[in-house]
Design a protein around this motif. Structure first.
Motif, mmCIF file in Angstrom:
data_model
loop_
_atom_site.group_PDB
_atom_site.id
_atom_site.type_symbol
_atom_site.label_atom_id
_atom_site.label_comp_id
_atom_site.label_asym_id
_atom_site.label_seq_id
_atom_site.Cartn_x
_atom_site.Cartn_y
_atom_site.Cartn_z
ATOM 1 N N LEU A 1 0.847 -1.185 0.000
ATOM 2 C CA LEU A 1 0.000 0.000 0.000
ATOM 3 C C LEU A 1 0.887 1.241 0.000
ATOM 4 O O LEU A 1 1.885 1.302 0.722
ATOM 5 C CB LEU A 1 -0.900 0.026 1.236
ATOM 6 C CG LEU A 1 -2.216 -0.740 1.190
ATOM 7 C CD1 LEU A 1 -2.888 -0.667 2.559
ATOM 8 C CD2 LEU A 1 -3.139 -0.204 0.118
ATOM 9 N N HIS A 2 0.507 2.239 -0.797
ATOM 10 C CA HIS A 2 1.286 3.477 -0.887
ATOM 11 C C HIS A 2 0.608 4.556 -0.051
ATOM 12 O O HIS A 2 0.118 5.565 -0.582
ATOM 13 C CB HIS A 2 1.392 3.927 -2.342
ATOM 14 C CG HIS A 2 2.090 2.957 -3.231
ATOM 15 N ND1 HIS A 2 1.931 2.915 -4.590
ATOM 16 C CD2 HIS A 2 2.978 1.960 -2.928
ATOM 17 C CE1 HIS A 2 2.677 1.964 -5.103
ATOM 18 N NE2 HIS A 2 3.315 1.360 -4.120
ATOM 19 N N GLU A 3 0.572 4.372 1.247
ATOM 20 C CA GLU A 3 -0.242 5.240 2.097
ATOM 21 C C GLU A 3 0.199 6.701 2.047
ATOM 22 O O GLU A 3 -0.584 7.591 1.695
ATOM 23 C CB GLU A 3 -0.223 4.726 3.538
ATOM 24 C CG GLU A 3 -0.883 3.373 3.708
ATOM 25 C CD GLU A 3 -0.979 2.977 5.165
ATOM 26 O OE1 GLU A 3 -1.579 3.752 5.940
ATOM 27 O OE2 GLU A 3 -0.458 1.911 5.530
ATOM 28 N N GLU A 4 1.423 6.956 2.412
ATOM 29 C CA GLU A 4 1.861 8.355 2.499
ATOM 30 C C GLU A 4 1.989 8.992 1.126
ATOM 31 O O GLU A 4 1.638 10.166 0.940
ATOM 32 C CB GLU A 4 3.184 8.452 3.276
ATOM 33 C CG GLU A 4 3.036 8.086 4.747
ATOM 34 C CD GLU A 4 1.842 8.803 5.401
ATOM 35 O OE1 GLU A 4 1.729 10.038 5.241
ATOM 36 O OE2 GLU A 4 1.023 8.130 6.058
ATOM 37 N N GLN A 5 2.485 8.222 0.154
ATOM 38 C CA GLN A 5 2.594 8.773 -1.200
ATOM 39 C C GLN A 5 1.213 9.117 -1.745
ATOM 40 O O GLN A 5 1.028 10.148 -2.394
ATOM 41 C CB GLN A 5 3.281 7.780 -2.134
ATOM 42 C CG GLN A 5 4.680 7.354 -1.700
ATOM 43 C CD GLN A 5 4.665 6.014 -0.977
ATOM 44 O OE1 GLN A 5 3.863 5.811 -0.059
ATOM 45 N NE2 GLN A 5 5.541 5.115 -1.402
#
Length: 451
Positions: free
Chosen positions: A44-48
């Motif tokens: 998962l690319h949460e912060e991006q």
């Protein structure tokens, strides 16, 4: 968040939501412990994603949305390079591979259009079987009859479930023998397999360089057309629905209708009836070339030969880390000679010429995407022989169009609440916009019957 791309775009334009809110909702569903997210995503690319969503909201507020998918969360099959990440292709054999130096062109086009990359989706290892099972990362369950536990279809398994479960608005997948259309059909979505040369396959781990294509999974035909315009770089508008009055659709009676289960047969029959009432001229035609394809591919075909070329060093070094059901198919390619491969190229060229001549009088072919509803996961996990025969059946119809180097669309034709069934519209290569236009008209014609 589940809705068409146009509906989500309208909600953003009218200030009823924000890109950040859509991303937070997608991430929340992906991380919910009771959900399928742990099996849908390999990363998962949460912060991006949050950072990209904030930037997208600023651009929209300033009046500069980059495309119709500005600010929408999109998942990416774990077959595509994303800069700074290792592309594992649903395997653990690539754990030590170097991170990608740049995004794959298909990913670049999504990002440039303002899509928010929500994460990498799970898939069958190295895109091989069409059922969606993955022993390394788990198998996400089909949204239909989840208490029983049915397969999502593959190889773009996580891609489809990311959309059905609201973890993404749309998904980027690949299709070598149905890997976009099969999960779309099993999960009640729309999937588009473009002509292979239409979208760049660079930066994607190949299965078969002769058959691979890159396409979207999304809620509607218009969604797929929007994404295809971005992925292909055509910039084309969503085509207007074709006129159904006098449209000529051909049902291939050779192979494509064999072994249909009762649910698929009933849904397909009802769809044909609805289209006939709308003015479509439906003809049944024999396509004897379809019956010849199994023999042409009896020794593994392009998939085995070209996969062996890519895998031969990795599988000798890391073969014990492969799913045995995958490695056995790749190793078949070792037995094919250069002469065998040239024979395949020549045979395919002649086969395409013959099929194109046979279907030329018609606007498109129409058939079930898959002849059965989604099988039960536990039964496939437990029995190698059942797995193998089911895999061949599930891939059968979709594979015909990849070998043709054609384009095809799978769209739902079942009644709401019933087991998902996909209806496939297909044509020769290069007729992508025409298939999408026909697909929009068919989708509209079936809407009332599916309610």
């Amino acid at each position: 968040m589940i809705g068409s791309l146009a509906e989500l775009r309208a909600a953003l334009d009218e200030g009823r939501t924000t890109s950040l809110a859509l991303v937070e909702g997608a991430l929340s569903r992906a991380k919910a412990p009771e959900g399928e997210g742990a099996r849908v995503f390999t990363a998962l690319h949460e912060e991006q994603a949050r950072a990209a969503a904030r930037a997208s909201d600023v651009l929209r507020q300033a009046g500069y949305p980059r495309s119709p998918i500005e600010g929408l969360p999109v998942s990416v099959k774990d077959l595509f390079d994303i800069k700074g990440e290792t592309t594992r292709a649903g395997s653990v054999a690539l754990d030590g591979a170097a991170p990608a130096q740049q995004d794959a062109p298909a990913v670049q086009r999504l990002v440039a259009a303002g899509a928010i990359l929500i994460g990498r989706t799970n898939m069958t290892e190295f895109a091989f079987p069409g059922l969606g099972l993955n022993p390394h990362y788990g198998t996400p369950l089909n949204p239909f009859d989840r208490s029983t536990g049915r397969i999502p279809g593959g190889s773009s398994s996580g891609a489809a479930v990311s959309v059905t479960d609201g973890m993404a608005a749309a998904a980027l997948g690949t299709d070598t023998g149905g890997s976009v259309r099969i999960p779309a059909a099993f999960c009640g979505l729309t999937g588009f397999k473009p002509t292979a040369r239409r979208v760049s396959r660079q930066g994607a781990v190949p299965l078969s360089t002769s058959l691979d294509s890159v396409g979207p999974i999304a809620p509607t035909v218009a969604c797929c057309a929007t994404l295809d315009a971005i992925l292909s770089g055509s910039g084309a508008d969503v085509p207007a629905p074709a006129s159904l009055e006098g449209l000529r659709l051909a049902v291939p009676t050779t192979l494509a209708l064999d072994a249909m289960d009762a649910t698929v047969a009933a849904a397909f029959k009802a769809a044909l009836a609805s289209l006939s009432q709308a003015g479509v001229r439906i003809s049944e035609i024999a396509v004897p070339e379809f019956a010849a394809l199994a023999g042409i591919n009896a020794r593994g075909g392009f998939t085995a030969a070209e996969a062996w070329h890519w895998h031969r060093e990795l599988i000798e070094r890391e073969g014990d880390r492969y799913d045995p059901r995958v490695s056995v198919r790749i190793r078949r390619g070792k037995e094919l000679s250069a002469a065998d491969y040239i024979d395949l190229l020549e045979t395919r060229a002649a086969w395409i010429t013959a099929v194109e001549a046979r279907i030329a009088p018609f606007d498109a072919l129409i058939m079930p995407t898959v002849p059965v509803i989604a099988p039960k996961l536990a039964e496939l996990e437990a029995d190698d022989a059942h797995f193998a025969t089911t895999n061949l059946l599930v891939l059968r119809n979709a594979t015909l169009i990849n070998f043709l180097d054609g384009c095809a669309l799978s769209l739902p034709c079942h009644r709401r609440g019933e087991a998902p069934v996909g209806l496939m519209l297909a044509a020769a290569g290069g007729q992508d916009q025409r298939v999408l236009a026909i697909g929009q008209a068919v989708e509209q014609a079936l809407a009332a019957a599916r309610a």
